[in-house]
Write a protein that holds these residues in place. Sequence first.
Motif, PDB file in Angstrom:
ATOM      1  N   ASN A   1     -16.423 -48.462  23.431  1.00 36.75           N
ATOM      2  CA  ASN A   1     -17.252 -49.018  22.389  1.00 36.75           C
ATOM      3  C   ASN A   1     -16.440 -49.976  21.540  1.00 36.75           C
TER       4      ASN A   1
ATOM      5  N   ALA B   1     -20.513 -47.335  17.976  1.00 41.18           N
ATOM      6  CA  ALA B   1     -19.771 -46.117  18.280  1.00 41.18           C
ATOM      7  C   ALA B   1     -20.701 -45.047  18.800  1.00 41.18           C
TER       8      ALA B   1
ATOM      9  N   THR C   1     -21.377 -43.060  24.955  1.00 39.07           N
ATOM     10  CA  THR C   1     -20.190 -42.443  25.545  1.00 39.07           C
ATOM     11  C   THR C   1     -19.801 -43.091  26.853  1.00 39.07           C
TER      12      THR C   1
ATOM     13  N   GLU D   1     -15.349 -41.649  17.711  1.00 36.20           N
ATOM     14  CA  GLU D   1     -16.440 -42.613  17.563  1.00 36.20           C
ATOM     15  C   GLU D   1     -16.936 -42.663  16.123  1.00 36.20           C
TER      16      GLU D   1
ATOM     17  N   LEU E   1     -12.975 -48.636  21.028  1.00 31.76           N
ATOM     18  CA  LEU E   1     -12.574 -47.307  21.468  1.00 31.76           C
ATOM     19  C   LEU E   1     -12.018 -47.409  22.879  1.00 31.76           C
TER      20      LEU E   1
END
Length: 333
Positions: A100, A110, A113, A207, A276
Amino acid sequence: MTQPPVEADPLLFQRHRSLLFSVAYRILGSAADAEDAVQDAWIKWSAADRSQVANPRAYLARIVSNLALERLRSTRNKRETYVGPWLPEPILTGAENAGNTGNTGSTGNAGSTGNAWSAATADAADTVVNAESVSMAMLVVLETLSPLERAVFVLKEVFGFSHAEIAETVERSEAAVRQAAHRAREHVRAGRPRFPADRSRQREVTERFLAAATGGDVNALMELLSPDVTLWTDGGGKVRQALRPVVGAQTVAAWFAAIGTVSYQGVEPTDMHAELVEINGGPGLLFSAPGRPVATVTFDFDADAGITAVHNVANPDKLRAVAEGTTHDVRVR
């Protein structure tokens, strides 16, 4: 019966290259030094009488371990005089490095997944071992061991070599190796949580941290931080960072909430990109300016996935492996 000669071409060495890097990196905590150790191992392997080598994997691991141990001993003085906290050099690992993203001037994305994370955690047992043994938090603990204890711990506890094999590698008696292994194991147990948080929970918290930091939400950050959380920042004297650990949820939350409102290393918030990624076997954050990484942020969690420590590496010399974009395979098997 004569032992058949081990193949001399580079393919055999290449098959074990990831293993060699994994050993050297865990001993050294530096990707650049680990790569140098692997290259030196290749030189020694090329010059060796391979007709006497019955187990190339063990032989190569022994070579690179010795080289890494020598290098660690020679760099210890530099680390002791380092400007500010010394943190290991972060590396990208796993398949989830298309994670992300967000601009630090906004709340970021965020929420998703992704399939890559699920694929990377298919074999849960091996994943946990690989991730924990190469995590930034574990490498920080290993930094407190003596060079011998660190090498013994990595070879025994992570890679499963016998005390006898390690004794031959480090040129010590088997009894001395057993004592070093015991000291290292007790020290590591004292410095690491007995029951680490579930990896999916770690990612979820990361996140949420990204969204809260890029959105400047102090309250949301404080919900994720343990009351006595500690922030360690590594600028190495090259960029401005805190020279001492920053302690306490309020202070650490305020530090990261400012990301979306103030310039950092000359980069305006609107030009700072946050994403991320998997760093050192776990979820982490990569902050980038146009054309270069600016910093990595990784976390240590308690059993309930509360953030107990934050490791922020901003020394540009330690971001070269991340800048190259190479994803390292650091599996132990």
